[in-house]
Design an enzyme around this catalytic site. Structure first.
Site, PDB file in Angstrom:
ATOM      1  N   ARG A  94       1.034  -1.323   0.097  1.00 23.34           N
ATOM      2  CA  ARG A  94       0.014   0.135   0.006  1.00 23.34           C
ATOM      3  C   ARG A  94       0.705   0.988   0.029  1.00 23.34           C
ATOM      4  O   ARG A  94       0.595   2.209  -0.686  1.00 23.34           O
ATOM      5  CB  ARG A  94      -0.888   0.047   1.156  1.00 23.34           C
ATOM      6  CG  ARG A  94      -1.506   1.210   1.410  1.00 23.34           C
ATOM      7  CD  ARG A  94      -2.909   1.369   1.964  1.00 23.34           C
ATOM      8  NE  ARG A  94      -2.721   0.324   3.507  1.00 23.34           N
ATOM      9  CZ  ARG A  94      -2.080   0.812   4.655  1.00 23.34           C
ATOM     10  NH1 ARG A  94      -1.252   1.912   4.620  1.00 23.34           N
ATOM     11  NH2 ARG A  94      -2.132  -0.290   5.622  1.00 23.34           N
ATOM     12  N   TYR A 141     -16.570  17.091 -14.266  1.00 24.23           N
ATOM     13  CA  TYR A 141     -17.085  15.794 -14.275  1.00 24.23           C
ATOM     14  C   TYR A 141     -18.033  15.622 -13.066  1.00 24.23           C
ATOM     15  O   TYR A 141     -17.726  15.970 -11.968  1.00 24.23           O
ATOM     16  CB  TYR A 141     -15.722  14.945 -14.095  1.00 24.23           C
ATOM     17  CG  TYR A 141     -16.100  13.435 -13.665  1.00 24.23           C
ATOM     18  CD1 TYR A 141     -16.325  12.804 -15.074  1.00 24.23           C
ATOM     19  CD2 TYR A 141     -15.977  12.811 -12.667  1.00 24.23           C
ATOM     20  CE1 TYR A 141     -16.887  11.452 -14.832  1.00 24.23           C
ATOM     21  CE2 TYR A 141     -16.252  11.377 -12.536  1.00 24.23           C
ATOM     22  CZ  TYR A 141     -16.500  10.650 -13.849  1.00 24.23           C
ATOM     23  OH  TYR A 141     -17.159   9.432 -13.583  1.00 24.23           O
ATOM     24  N   ASP A 191      -8.134  19.368 -13.794  1.00 25.83           N
ATOM     25  CA  ASP A 191      -8.329  18.034 -14.137  1.00 25.83           C
ATOM     26  C   ASP A 191      -8.019  17.940 -15.590  1.00 25.83           C
ATOM     27  O   ASP A 191      -8.794  18.620 -16.252  1.00 25.83           O
ATOM     28  CB  ASP A 191      -9.792  17.669 -14.132  1.00 25.83           C
ATOM     29  CG  ASP A 191      -9.985  16.415 -14.256  1.00 25.83           C
ATOM     30  OD1 ASP A 191      -9.647  15.536 -15.307  1.00 25.83           O
ATOM     31  OD2 ASP A 191     -11.190  15.652 -13.884  1.00 25.83           O
ATOM     32  N   LYS A 230      -8.908   6.829 -18.623  1.00 24.21           N
ATOM     33  CA  LYS A 230      -9.358   7.463 -19.908  1.00 24.21           C
ATOM     34  C   LYS A 230      -8.000   7.196 -20.808  1.00 24.21           C
ATOM     35  O   LYS A 230      -7.585   6.315 -21.379  1.00 24.21           O
ATOM     36  CB  LYS A 230      -9.912   8.920 -19.688  1.00 24.21           C
ATOM     37  CG  LYS A 230     -10.966   8.911 -18.707  1.00 24.21           C
ATOM     38  CD  LYS A 230     -12.176   8.207 -18.783  1.00 24.21           C
ATOM     39  CE  LYS A 230     -12.846   8.092 -17.623  1.00 24.21           C
ATOM     40  NZ  LYS A 230     -13.195   9.225 -16.707  1.00 24.21           N
TER      41      LYS A 230
HETATM   42  C1  LIG Z   1     -13.558   9.741 -15.487  1.00 22.28           C
HETATM   43  C2  LIG Z   1     -13.261  11.175 -15.136  1.00 22.28           C
HETATM   44  C3  LIG Z   1     -13.029  11.095 -13.814  1.00 22.28           C
HETATM   45  C4  LIG Z   1     -13.168  10.198 -12.882  1.00 22.28           C
HETATM   46  O1  LIG Z   1     -12.437   9.178 -12.881  1.00 22.28           O
HETATM   47  P1  LIG Z   1     -12.511   7.447 -12.611  1.00 22.28           P
HETATM   48  O2  LIG Z   1     -11.355   6.989 -13.158  1.00 22.28           O
HETATM   49  O3  LIG Z   1     -13.673   7.256 -13.304  1.00 22.28           O
HETATM   50  O4  LIG Z   1     -12.649   7.468 -11.058  1.00 22.28           O
HETATM   51  C5  LIG Z   1     -12.495  12.453 -13.317  1.00 22.28           C
HETATM   52  N1  LIG Z   1     -12.563  13.598 -14.259  1.00 22.28           N
HETATM   53  C6  LIG Z   1     -12.762  13.375 -15.452  1.00 22.28           C
HETATM   54  C7  LIG Z   1     -12.646  14.407 -16.558  1.00 22.28           C
HETATM   55  C8  LIG Z   1     -13.233  12.094 -16.117  1.00 22.28           C
HETATM   56  O5  LIG Z   1     -13.481  12.087 -17.288  1.00 22.28           O
END
Ligand SMILES: *Cc1c(COP(=O)(O)O)cnc(C)c1O
Length: 382
Positions: A53, A105, A177, A202
């Protein structure tokens, strides 16, 4: 790679940073260290790893690579994008305030509005295209300015440098982000951001086969505070998940070039289509922040959204008729996806002022052959 990764080009970094041949066998690919604990030579004497961890060599390789890709000093990997956001939220104390872009998001909004509200964290959502609105929203207790650009699902583009400056004047951290752009298209720490967040699920992973998240930044003290949360709260990725993201990242530059070229071609084609009433894509000259996007980004990415004559009914019909574009949530993989944000990914903001139009269609444009993608949309919209 024997020299400092920051001296190399993006693709070289992606393939080599943190990924020297393994010491014992010379394995060219970083092994999946599928272990929860590490034998110690003596009490207090170990090879840098004790319990997985706290640290695992596969995760270290990923963190080293992600930091280099962002042009940042450090990166920390998490079990998901939301686990990374949760770690940032844990920097706050009761009474602190967050200013957030109004179309972040949905899960990010939900985390602050419905989980950390109970910890006494205040939230203001603003349209961050209006810098004065952001200046007005910050207060004495504002600790975070949460930026997401390009935004989801309307592809609004925000001025990272200007917003970071506003955050810093208010003694708040600027968090970006960077999931939609990926570090190949934009590196927010270079524009003044303190923290960069990714859902590596992503584009960084890129193959729709793993869920992961990451943070990157420059400041050593911020690293220590977040590494403490990472270990104390435990939202870490397993070694195989870390390995999948590391493998995906190797081809990030190639993929982003193709995602961007395909999305540009589709955006231009949609813009000419008589049944399409609106196209949101930062690469179109008609996009309201096209000039800013040109300045801030290397290319315009693989995400776009559009509206059709006939609204929601037409949108549903198109989404049901595509054959290559799969009807699915998520984004950033090699395969093309189609979805209706209000009915799917953005259900959590339905009925609020953050809700996207019911007839909005979002595409995550993959890296398939462009003629096939356009033909698929043509038959679905016809
Ligand atoms: C998918 C997404 C998240 C969240 O990420 P997860 O891996 O699904 O927890 C946060 N910000 C954006 C812009 C996203 O597309």
């Amino acid at each position: 790679m024997k020299t400092a990764p920051h001296k190399h080009g993006f693709e070289t970094i992606a393939i080599h940073a943190g990924q020297d041949p393994e010491g014992l066998t010379g394995a060219v690919v970083v092994p999946i260290f599928q272990t929860s604990t590490f034998a110690q030579e003596a009490v207090g004497k170990n090879k840098g790893y004790e319990y997985a961890r706290t640290g695992n060599p596969t995760r270290t390789a990923l963190e080293t690579c992600l930091a280099a890709l962002e042009g940042a000093r450090w990166a920390l990997a998490f079990a998901s994008g939301m686990a990374a956001s949760d770690a940032v939220a844990h920097l706050l104390s009761k009474g602190d305030h967050v200013v957030m872009a109004d179309d972040v998001y949905g899960g990010t909004y939900r985390l602050f509005a419905r989980v950390f509200d109970r910890a006494g964290i205040d939230l203001t959502a603003v349209d961050m295209r209006k810098l004065d609105a952001v200046r007005r929203a910050v207060r004495a207790r504002t600790k975070l300015v949460w930026i997401e650009t390009p935004s989801n699902p309307l592809l609004k583009v925000l001025d990272i440098a200007a917003l970071a400056e506003i955050a810093h004047k208010a003694h708040a951290l600027a968090v970006v982000d960077n999931t939609f752009a990926s570090p190949y298209l934009q590196q927010p720490t270079k524009l003044g951001a303190d923290l960069v967040l990714h859902s590596t699920t992503k584009y960084l992973g890129g193959h729709s086969d793993v869920v992961g998240g990451a943070l990157a930044g420059e400041d050593a003290e911020l690293h220590d505070r977040l590494a403490f949360v990472q270990n104390a709260a435990g939202g870490v990725p397993g070694p195989f998940d870390a390995w999948l993201v590391l493998r995906g990242a190797k081809t990030l530059g190639l993929r982003m070039d193709r995602h961007s070229a395909n999305a540009q071609a589709i955006a231009e084609w949609l813009a000419e289509h008589p049944k399409v009433t609106r196209v949101n894509y930062p690469g179109l000259a008609s996009h309201p922040q096209h000039a800013l996007a040109r300045r801030q980004m290397r290319a315009f990415g693989g995400m776009l959204s559009f509206e059709l004559r006939g609204g929601e009914a037409s949108a549903k019909r198109v989404a049901a008729r595509t054959k290559i574009f799969a009807l699915a949530e998520s984004l950033g993989g090699v395969e093309s996806l189609i979805e209706l944000p209000l009915a799917m990914t953005h259900g959590s903001v339905r009925g609020t002022k953050l809700a996207p139009p019911a007839g909005l269609v979002r595409l995550s444009v993959g890296i398939e052959t462009i003629d096939d993608l356009i033909a698929d949309l043509a038959q679905a919209i016809a």
